[in-house]
Design an enzyme around this catalytic site. Structure first.
Site, PDB file in Angstrom:
ATOM      1  N   GLN A 137       0.827  -1.204   0.000  1.00 58.86           N
ATOM      2  CA  GLN A 137       0.000   0.000   0.000  1.00 58.86           C
ATOM      3  C   GLN A 137       0.866   1.262   0.000  1.00 58.86           C
ATOM      4  O   GLN A 137       0.611   2.210  -0.741  1.00 58.86           O
ATOM      5  CB  GLN A 137      -0.900   0.000   1.241  1.00 58.86           C
ATOM      6  CG  GLN A 137      -1.808   1.201   1.319  1.00 58.86           C
ATOM      7  CD  GLN A 137      -2.823   1.206   0.199  1.00 58.86           C
ATOM      8  OE1 GLN A 137      -3.548   0.243   0.023  1.00 58.86           O
ATOM      9  NE2 GLN A 137      -2.899   2.283  -0.581  1.00 58.86           N
ATOM     10  N   CYS A 266      -6.021   4.508   1.943  1.00 58.56           N
ATOM     11  CA  CYS A 266      -5.788   3.221   1.256  1.00 58.56           C
ATOM     12  C   CYS A 266      -7.073   2.609   0.721  1.00 58.56           C
ATOM     13  O   CYS A 266      -7.022   1.789  -0.193  1.00 58.56           O
ATOM     14  CB  CYS A 266      -5.070   2.262   2.187  1.00 58.56           C
ATOM     15  SG  CYS A 266      -6.041   1.782   3.643  1.00 58.56           S
ATOM     16  N   ARG A 294      -1.815   0.781  -6.925  1.00 58.80           N
ATOM     17  CA  ARG A 294      -1.509  -0.528  -6.360  1.00 58.80           C
ATOM     18  C   ARG A 294      -1.056  -1.461  -7.488  1.00 58.80           C
ATOM     19  O   ARG A 294      -0.111  -2.227  -7.328  1.00 58.80           O
ATOM     20  CB  ARG A 294      -2.760  -1.119  -5.675  1.00 58.80           C
ATOM     21  CG  ARG A 294      -3.228  -0.372  -4.440  1.00 58.80           C
ATOM     22  CD  ARG A 294      -2.262  -0.496  -3.295  1.00 58.80           C
ATOM     23  NE  ARG A 294      -2.013  -1.887  -2.940  1.00 58.80           N
ATOM     24  CZ  ARG A 294      -2.817  -2.637  -2.173  1.00 58.80           C
ATOM     25  NH1 ARG A 294      -3.898  -2.116  -1.644  1.00 58.80           N
ATOM     26  NH2 ARG A 294      -2.510  -3.898  -1.905  1.00 58.80           N
TER      27      ARG A 294
HETATM   28  N1   CP Z   1      -6.228  -0.966   0.393  1.00 63.04           N
HETATM   29  C1   CP Z   1      -6.421  -2.297   0.332  1.00 63.04           C
HETATM   30  O1   CP Z   1      -5.522  -3.108   0.611  1.00 63.04           O
HETATM   31  O2   CP Z   1      -7.650  -2.647  -0.098  1.00 63.04           O
HETATM   32  P1   CP Z   1      -8.291  -4.109  -0.109  1.00 63.04           P
HETATM   33  O3   CP Z   1      -8.541  -4.494   1.330  1.00 63.04           O
HETATM   34  O4   CP Z   1      -9.549  -3.960  -0.898  1.00 63.04           O
HETATM   35  O5   CP Z   1      -7.311  -5.050  -0.740  1.00 63.04           O
HETATM   36  N1  NVA Z   2      -6.229  -0.925   8.322  1.00 59.62           N
HETATM   37  C1  NVA Z   2      -7.089  -1.617   7.392  1.00 59.62           C
HETATM   38  C2  NVA Z   2      -6.511  -1.572   6.018  1.00 59.62           C
HETATM   39  C3  NVA Z   2      -7.362  -2.221   4.954  1.00 59.62           C
HETATM   40  C4  NVA Z   2      -6.726  -2.193   3.608  1.00 59.62           C
HETATM   41  C5  NVA Z   2      -7.310  -3.035   7.867  1.00 59.62           C
HETATM   42  O1  NVA Z   2      -6.337  -3.706   8.245  1.00 59.62           O
HETATM   43  O2  NVA Z   2      -8.456  -3.480   7.869  1.00 59.62           O
END
Ligand code: CP
Ligand code: NVA
Length: 308
Positions: A137, A266, A294
């Site tokens: 990320q 993200c 990504r």
């Molecule tokens: N930002 C991210 O990792 O998204 P996902 O959980 O959809 O993969």
């Molecule tokens: N902090 C979040 C990020 C998701 C991409 C989680 O771990 O759920």
């Protein structure tokens, strides 16, 4: 083994090379149909396993599309449908998968699962998120910041909210990329003290500022993430919301930061919780470029892992 386990476990020169290669590959594909393969097909003949023990939209689709664009083949596996989720050891899973595939990406809970997989696999392993970090990320985030604002070295990055896994990878990146990092959130949700200490030891400037208004003044980048991560117990939701409400990124906060400040998240976002729709869809936001990146960043990560 060229594993991509964490930003702080990867050589700074390699990190820069990955970002630059990602930018180059992205530029060369501009306006191409998504399914047209990259001319050099660097993953031709390669098989990649993508293991998910948690839900995913971006990681799953961007890795899969990236592999196909580079001429490779992918297997998307869900942890609970594998023997891994039913008692087979991680070490044995690593040994078996290494006989079938050339590269493994895993999204899991405990960091120890990732590390054990990497220890026993004879092919490279990529961290697609653990409870502790999310390095792919942050590679996409740096690519996105630099597209919009130029080199990140010397810039001020401000994190507003929970000191979670995504925040940890930002802290890992502060020393190798040379940016200043300010964490602004409530004390009980501070980032891991060991991660902060290690980054400072590497020469990073990591500041903690409880007042989000002071924290964002003059920031080049404001970042936030969900208040409740996938690994956080649902029972903590209400407490977390109460603790984190003062750190919501809204139009007033972004105006206070100044027009130079870019906004990243993200995703998935919880609109009107950690960020308002006005910011997400506003002129300072680059969240959908970030999501696209990504794909480009991970293609370069996979090329480095495979040496192609
Ligand atoms: N930002 C991210 O990792 O998204 P996902 O959980 O959809 O993969
Ligand atoms: N902090 C979040 C990020 C998701 C991409 C989680 O771990 O759920």
């Amino acid at each position: 083994m060229p594993n991509f386990l964490d930003i702080d476990r990867t050589d700074p020169g390699v990190l820069r090379q990955i970002i630059d290669q990602a930018a180059g590959m992205k530029a060369r594909r501009k306006d191409w149909p998504r399914g047209r393969p990259d001319p050099e097909a660097p993953l031709a003949g390669r098989m990649v396993a993508l293991i998910f023990e948690k839900p995913s939209t971006r990681t799953r689709v961007s890795f899969d599309v990236g592999i196909r664009q580079m001429g490779g083949q992918s297997l998307v596996l869900s942890g609970n449908e594998m023997q891994l989720g039913h008692g087979e050891t991680i070490a044995d899973t690593a040994r078996v998968l290494s006989r079938y595939v050339d590269l493994i990406m895993i999204r899991t809970y405990e960091e120890t699962t990732l590390l054990e997989l990497a220890e026993h696999a004879t092919v490279p392993v990529i961290n697609g998120l653990t409870n502790r970090s999310h390095p792919c990320q942050i590679m996409a985030d740096i690519l996105t910041f630099e597209e919009h604002r130029g080199p990140i070295t010397g810039k001020r990055v401000v994190w507003c909210g929970d000191g979670n896994n995504v925040c940890a990878s930002f802290i890992h990146a502060a020393a190798p990329f040379g940016f200043h990092f300010t964490f602004s959130g409530p004390e009980p949700l501070d980032p891991d003290a060991e991660i902060v200490a290690a980054a400072r030891h590497e020469g990073a400037e990591i500041v903690v500022e409880r007042d989000p208004w002071k924290a964002v003044e003059g920031a080049d980048l404001v970042v936030t993430d969900t208040w409740v991560s996938m690994h956080d117990p649902a029972s903590t939701r209400e407490r977390r919301h109460n603790q984190l409400r003062p750190y919501q990124v809204n139009t007033k906060l972004m105006q206070h930061a100044g027009p130079q400040a870019l906004f990243l998240h993200c995703l998935p976002a919880h609109r009107e919780e950690e960020v308002t729709s006005a910011v997400m869809d506003g002129p300072q936001s680059a969240v959908f470029d970030e999501a696209e990146n990504r794909l480009h960043a991970q293609k370069a990560v996979m090329r480095w892992c495979l040496g192609v």
